[in-house]
Scaffold this active site. Structure first.
Site, PDB file in Angstrom:
ATOM      1  N   LYS A  33       0.820  -1.214   0.000  1.00 54.69           N
ATOM      2  CA  LYS A  33       0.000   0.000   0.000  1.00 54.69           C
ATOM      3  C   LYS A  33       0.854   1.264   0.000  1.00 54.69           C
ATOM      4  O   LYS A  33       0.492   2.260  -0.630  1.00 54.69           O
ATOM      5  CB  LYS A  33      -0.960   0.010   1.187  1.00 54.69           C
ATOM      6  N   THR A  34       1.993   1.252   0.713  1.00 49.51           N
ATOM      7  CA  THR A  34       2.846   2.448   0.736  1.00 49.51           C
ATOM      8  C   THR A  34       3.398   2.730  -0.655  1.00 49.51           C
ATOM      9  O   THR A  34       3.473   3.886  -1.090  1.00 49.51           O
ATOM     10  CB  THR A  34       3.995   2.274   1.738  1.00 49.51           C
ATOM     11  N   ASP A 217      -3.842   7.477   4.160  1.00 49.04           N
ATOM     12  CA  ASP A 217      -3.313   6.158   4.516  1.00 49.04           C
ATOM     13  C   ASP A 217      -4.052   5.634   5.745  1.00 49.04           C
ATOM     14  O   ASP A 217      -4.549   6.417   6.564  1.00 49.04           O
ATOM     15  CB  ASP A 217      -1.814   6.286   4.809  1.00 49.04           C
ATOM     16  N   GLU A 218      -4.129   4.303   5.887  1.00 50.69           N
ATOM     17  CA  GLU A 218      -4.758   3.660   7.063  1.00 50.69           C
ATOM     18  C   GLU A 218      -6.154   4.250   7.317  1.00 50.69           C
ATOM     19  O   GLU A 218      -6.520   4.583   8.443  1.00 50.69           O
ATOM     20  CB  GLU A 218      -3.877   3.832   8.310  1.00 50.69           C
ATOM     21  N   GLN A 248      -8.132  -4.911   9.154  1.00 49.48           N
ATOM     22  CA  GLN A 248      -7.094  -4.566  10.126  1.00 49.48           C
ATOM     23  C   GLN A 248      -7.504  -3.370  10.996  1.00 49.48           C
ATOM     24  O   GLN A 248      -6.644  -2.691  11.555  1.00 49.48           O
ATOM     25  CB  GLN A 248      -5.774  -4.260   9.417  1.00 49.48           C
ATOM     26  N   ARG A 598       1.518 -11.092  10.528  1.00 49.41           N
ATOM     27  CA  ARG A 598       2.844 -10.537  10.841  1.00 49.41           C
ATOM     28  C   ARG A 598       3.943 -11.514  10.423  1.00 49.41           C
ATOM     29  O   ARG A 598       5.118 -11.128  10.330  1.00 49.41           O
ATOM     30  CB  ARG A 598       2.992 -10.255  12.345  1.00 49.41           C
TER      31      ARG A 598
END
Length: 717
Positions: A33-34, A217-218, A248, A598
């Site tokens: 995503k970044t 973002d997020e 998330q 993770r």
């Protein structure tokens, strides 16, 4: 093709090159995503669709903002430092600095951090002669911030009784105090910025016309006011490009509203919804497990993670008898992995509750393995634990000035700084301890100090109790439990205090009773020494290769080669409190999804049949999340016995003849044995050889079915 677009997969490319229109990008864990966000900005600028000042990019951490700026600097031949890229708080601060007069602020207004805000509230309560036990400053700060995050000033807050009306009045008085002093807290930055844009039409129109592309973002972590702020800025026709993952969304306790994603899609009539599902982090079995878990949430927008990396290793499941055995198993695995060449820094131990770290830290300490608690303090360094230990230290030695100073007014009992200063002067003149100098202080302050001395005497009267009972008694009588029960976010602290009772029980079980029966001083002194040593040892330095310990919440955004998820039991993960809350189970499942994703290469799922709670044994059912993972993805390291949490019968262990290399242990399958702690049992499985052989035993007691032990701890019957 533009070189900026190299190495993008098809959905990433589609997202980056979208025309100027509202878009929602569902970016799964590890899906890049970044890269999409930064490449989108670089694409818009490099193709002349927008100038750098016309971009507003919002992140949730300063680290993410800096990473975005660094990547953009490498993509574009421009100075990105002047671009509006930052957190909500950072961007609102920039806006208010530029328009401080319109916002009703002094030019050099100062920002209160959390500690400053609490100190400000304490001063307010003192000036108004308000009982800070009835209205604890920390809890009042949470209340004020929660109202601001909902966009509510004091006048708009509903109050249905005298207590609520008093809180609203204190909120109003706090606002007036901040305005007089020219300071703002973090929540005020956003609310003041929103109000400025809402009421000042020329200013709002200026920024709406300036920022033609707003990227977030997020997005799943935005609260109601943050979403309203974004809508206000986008109201002039700007394109909102929101990237997030509803699977998330794990910060509801901070005010995050996952419903903002669905609201955005509906209110802005979003035609461009792109799913980033290819994962570049984890192997296939890990992703399949994550998908299987999260699909049980009915309100999600939906996506399915996949990878080209192959299936990888099966997910290892380990059942222990107790939390102590769970910790020992994990430490043995960590040592073996380290010996195989795996970096300790790439091994993470994740847990649902902060209190779980105590058993893990103790096992790592005993094994001499360096570790680092990420995003938090080690167990014996946490404030609530140090408070409790200070009371215990005063029982052992009332002249301990350090312990005395720490808790003489905690929880608050009206002993002010002036009284403590008088006591210190008296102690200095008499060359005595602070405790011994209490009779030398006169007046109301002296009376309150005398009451504290009486409390210590009362605590010492319980010295005949066993150590765990004494610790529990101290937590009650000192008022620590009551104090944290009144805090909005005191649940973790209460769990840590309960874990201190467990630590005392474990200490006695391992070290035995040091003093004679009824004589506590030696046991207490030994336990306090143990706590001091564990607090001061084995925390790794910044550059040291060390195992990473953290809550699942702290692990968000991180990744590791090897991950252990500990305490997968009903009531712990999912947490029992969440099961009674509206949509609480869905958030717990999202938290489990975050934990699983993770891991890059290897994942361990650990649970225990028994766990200490309030110094007593509690029997547990395996977490429902284990049942939600297809059995074909799992490798069970211990035999599955009995019924799982939802009634599925697990296969019984296979009895086998002990291999030749295990004959040296002196035991055989089916042999009856005795253990000093657990009594009679029968060996049903074995591994290893000689005195180091590990055997699995059926003790035949409820909740104690299968337990792995070293043969060195057994006697034949």
């Amino acid at each position: 093709m533009n070189p900026l677009l190299d190495h993008l997969n098809a959905p990433q490319l589609a997202a980056v090159t979208l025309p100027p229109a509202h878009a929602l990008i569902l970016a799964g864990a590890g899906s890049g995503k970044t890269r999409v966000l930064t490449t989108r900005i670089a694409w818009l600028i490099s193709t002349g669709q927008v100038a750098p000042p016309g971009v507003l990019a919002v992140t949730f951490t300063n680290k993410a903002a800096k990473e975005m700026q660094t990547r953009l600097a490498g993509m574009l031949p421009i100075n990105v430092r002047g671009m509006w890229i930052g957190t909500f708080h950072g961007l609102c601060n920039r806006l208010l600095r530029a328009h401080y007069r319109d916002a009703g602020l002094p030019q050099l207004f100062q920002i209160l951090d959390s500690a400053d805000q609490q100190a400000s509230v304490k001063r307010l309560l003192k000036s108004l002669n308000v009982d800070d036990e009835k209205f604890p400053p920390r809890e009042l700060c949470h209340f004020i911030n929660a109202q601001k995050e909902q966009g509510l000033r004091a006048a708009a807050v509903d109050a249905y009784d005298d207590w609520a009306r008093k809180r609203v009045g204190l909120y109003e008085a706090y606002e007036a105090q901040c305005q007089r002093e020219g300071v703002v807290d973090f929540a005020e930055l956003l609310l003041r910025s929103y109000e400025l844009l809402e009421r000042n039409e020329p200013l709002r129109r200026h920024y709406q016309e300036r920022f033609r592309h707003i990227l977030v973002d997020e997005f799943q972590d935005t609260n109601k006011l943050q979403y309203r702020w974004l809508k206000l800025l986008a109201g002039g026709g700007a394109s909102l490009f929101c990237v997030g993952d509803d699977d998330q969304s794990i910060y509801a306790f901070r005010g995050a509203d996952v419903g903002n994603m669905a609201d955005f899609e509906r209110e802005f009539k979003v035609a461009n919804l792109i799913r980033l599902e290819q994962n570049y982090r984890s192997e296939g079995n890990i992703l399949d497990a994550a998908n299987a878990i999260i699909k049980n949430n009915p309100t999600r927008l939906g996506k399915n993670l996949w990878t080209e990396a192959g299936s990888g290793e099966p997910i290892r499941v380990h059942e222990s008898y107790s939390d102590g055995d769970e910790a020992r198993f994990i430490v043995e695995e960590v040592r073996a992995l380290s010996n195989e060449g795996h970096a300790r820094a790439e091994i993470a131990l994740l847990y649902r509750s902060n209190a779980q770290s105590r058993a893990l830290e103790h096992a790592l300490f005993n094994a001499g393995i360096s570790y680092r608690v990420y995003g938090g303090l080690r167990f014996f360094e946490r404030a609530e634990i140090k408070h409790a230990l200070a009371y215990l230290r005063l029982i052992a030695n009332a002249n301990d000035d350090t312990a005395f100073s720490r808790v003489v007014n905690f929880p608050t009992r009206g002993i002010g700084a002036r009284s403590i200063e008088q006591l210190a002067d008296a102690a200095r003149s008499a060359e005595s301890s602070l405790h011994a100098a209490i009779p030398l202080v006169a007046g109301a302050g002296g009376a309150k100090l005398a009451a504290f001395a009486a409390l210590i005497v009362k605590l010492r009267e319980a010295a005949h109790l066993p150590l765990p009972e004494l610790v529990d008694h101290v937590l009650e009588l000192s008022g620590l439990r009551t104090h944290y029960q009144n805090e909005k976010e005191g649940r973790d602290r209460l769990e840590n205090l309960d874990e201190l009772v467990n630590a005392a029980s474990s200490f006695i079980a391992e070290a035995g009773v040091v003093g004679d029966e009824g004589e506590l001083s030696a046991d207490l002194a030994a336990f306090l020494t143990h706590a001091a040593l564990e607090a001061g040892e084995h925390q790794a330095g910044e550059s040291e290769d060390a195992v990473q310990l953290m809550t699942v919440h702290s692990a968000k955004g991180l990744e590791f080669n090897i991950v252990f998820i500990c305490g997968l039991e009903e009531g712990l993960f999912p947490h029992e409190n969440a099961l009674t809350e509206n949509q609480g189970l869905e958030e717990e499942r999202r938290l489990m999804y975050v934990a699983v994703t993770r891991a890059r290469q290897r994942l361990y799922l650990c649970h225990a049949q028994t766990r200490m709670l309030h110094g007593q044994m509690r029997y547990n059912l395996p977490s429902r999340f284990l049942d939600e993972i297809p059995a074909g993805l799992l490798k069970f390291l211990t035999a599955r016995v009995g019924k799982s949490s939802f009634g599925a019968v697990s296969p019984a262990p296979t009895f086998k003849t002990m291999p030749r290399n295990q004959q040296g242990s002196g035991f055989r399958i089916g042999q009856n044995v005795r253990h000093a702690k657990f009594g009679l049992g029968v060996i049903v499985n074995a591994e290893g050889g000689g005195a180091d052989a590990r055997v699995q035993i059926n003790f035949g007691k409820a909740g104690m079915k299968w337990l792995a032990l070293s043969v060195a701890k057994l006697e034949p019957v």
